[in-house]
Design an enzyme around this catalytic site. Structure first.
Site, PDB file in Angstrom:
ATOM      1  N   LEU A  91       7.582  -4.276  10.815  1.00  0.00           N
ATOM      2  CA  LEU A  91       7.146  -2.932  10.464  1.00  0.00           C
ATOM      3  C   LEU A  91       7.660  -2.637   9.060  1.00  0.00           C
ATOM      4  CD1 LEU A  91       5.585  -0.566  11.685  1.00  0.00           C
ATOM      5  CD2 LEU A  91       7.742   0.347  12.530  1.00  0.00           C
ATOM      6  N   ASP A  92       6.759  -2.210   8.190  1.00  0.00           N
ATOM      7  CA  ASP A  92       7.064  -1.975   6.787  1.00  0.00           C
ATOM      8  C   ASP A  92       8.222  -1.001   6.607  1.00  0.00           C
ATOM      9  OD1 ASP A  92       5.435  -2.325   3.979  1.00  0.00           O
ATOM     10  OD2 ASP A  92       6.480  -0.410   4.079  1.00  0.00           O
TER      11      ASP A  92
END
Length: 365
Positions: A91-92
């Site tokens: 997840l960024d």
């Protein structure tokens, strides 16, 4: 439950960056960051080593904005003093939401989570396209056009179902053995080709005249939400990029399963003082196997399976199905196995000695 037989579930796997990742793919290694350098014998300020222990289960972290997925895993692993941990889909750093972290034997079930559906809530800023398709990148196209809600909704059916999608230039896809983001970082034009992805649902949930729209998307493995914003903006003639992103579903894990980092830290502090148990923060290993049939066996059959031996299931009560099953004995997860023609062949055997989910968490699933 439905029978599923994912191709990669019973084989070793490489965890690849997921459809939300971008910022960490662009950043060069910072050799001045002390976290990236091992200290020598006289490096100073060296923290004492904690004794690692066997911890088995899932923690679904509600990842805060600004933290990388790798750092999040390291933090959770340290809080539990766990020997082994990994995540089920990057997840960024700019994104928040569900980051499933597998510990111990749960790492054997990571492919089942990664192959599941994902749901995102994301905001698109219109008027600019960027080379990374999010706020971290350089502006490459601009427009004074701002779309109406009606124009956006009329376009969404074209992005629903099985579609062809060209991944972002800054993605983890390999081209001739080299990551696309490395090539893009070096200024090369990345020759990416469209590939099929499935968008199960895409809806516009908020829209204002200031130039931003909020969407919700439920999609399959390999979908890039950043590419959705890019492509919708191009067709509308106004350009667009992601400016906010939250993941609300990953496989069987939804927002009800998520725990904020502060709450997890507080629980760990209470456990250290004897006022609680870290087991309360864990979901059982088998939570990841929600879509796979469970099969109970006798203790005698369990002993054979635990030794890696196949078991013949005969008689009136023998299952008449085939495919991947997870095997239990006395209500405890034992193995992942392949069932066919009355024969049960173990593929992954679990050893759950150590810290596991509390009985209360097990009863809630």
């Amino acid at each position: 439950m439905t029978m599923t037989t994912p191709a990669a579930t019973l084989a070793p796997h490489d965890v690849q960056p997921d459809d939300a990742s971008s910022a960490q793919l662009r950043q060069p290694r910072d050799n001045n960051d002390p976290r990236n350098n091992a200290r020598g014998k006289d490096g100073g300020n060296k923290q004492p080593r904690r004794d690692k222990r066997d911890v088995h289960g899932w923690v679904v972290l509600d990842k805060p904005i600004g933290m990388t997925s790798t750092h999040a895993v390291a933090v959770v692993k340290r809080l539990f003093s766990a020997k082994r941990a990994g995540h089920a889909g990057t997840l960024d750093p700019l994104a928040s939401g569900g980051l499933p972290i597998a510990m111990g034997e749960a790492t054997k079930t990571v492919p089942f989570v990664m192959d599941g559906r994902k749901r995102y809530r994301f905001t698109v800023a219109w008027g600019e396209e960027r080379d990374t398709d999010d706020t971290e990148g350089k502006v490459t196209q601009t427009s004074d056009i701002r779309p109406t809600a009606e124009a956006i909704r009329a376009l969404l059916p074209r992005f629903t179902g099985l579609i062809e999608q060209t991944p972002p230039q800054y993605s983890a896809i390999k081209i001739a053995g080299e990551r696309a983001y490395d090539m893009a970082r070096d200024g090369e034009i990345v020759p990416l080709v469209p590939r099929p992805v499935e968008i199960h649902e895409l809806t516009l949930v908020e829209h204002d005249d200031s130039g931003k729209s909020v969407f919700e998307a439920e999609c399959g493995k390999g979908t890039y939400v950043r590419a959705l914003a890019r492509d919708i903006g191009r067709l509308l003639g106004c350009y667009g990029h992601i400016c906010a992103l939250r993941r609300t579903l990953v496989g069987p894990f939804d927002e009800a399963d998520m725990i904020p980092l502060e709450q997890l830290q507080a629980l760990c502090d209470r456990a250290a003082s004897g006022e609680g148990s870290l087991a309360d923060a864990l979901l059982p290993v088998e939570t990841a196997l929600d879509d796979i049939p469970a099969l109970a066996v006798t203790r005698a059959d369990a002993a054979r399976l635990h030794r890696g031996q196949a078991v013949l299931l005969r008689g009136r009560d023998a299952p008449n199905t085939s495919g991947t099953v997870y095997v239990t004995v006395a209500g405890r997860l034992l193995a992942l196995a392949e069932l066919g023609n009355g024969e049960l062949i173990p593929k992954r055997v679990f050893n759950l000695s150590g810290l596991t989910a509390s009985s209360a968490r097990k009863e809630s699933i």
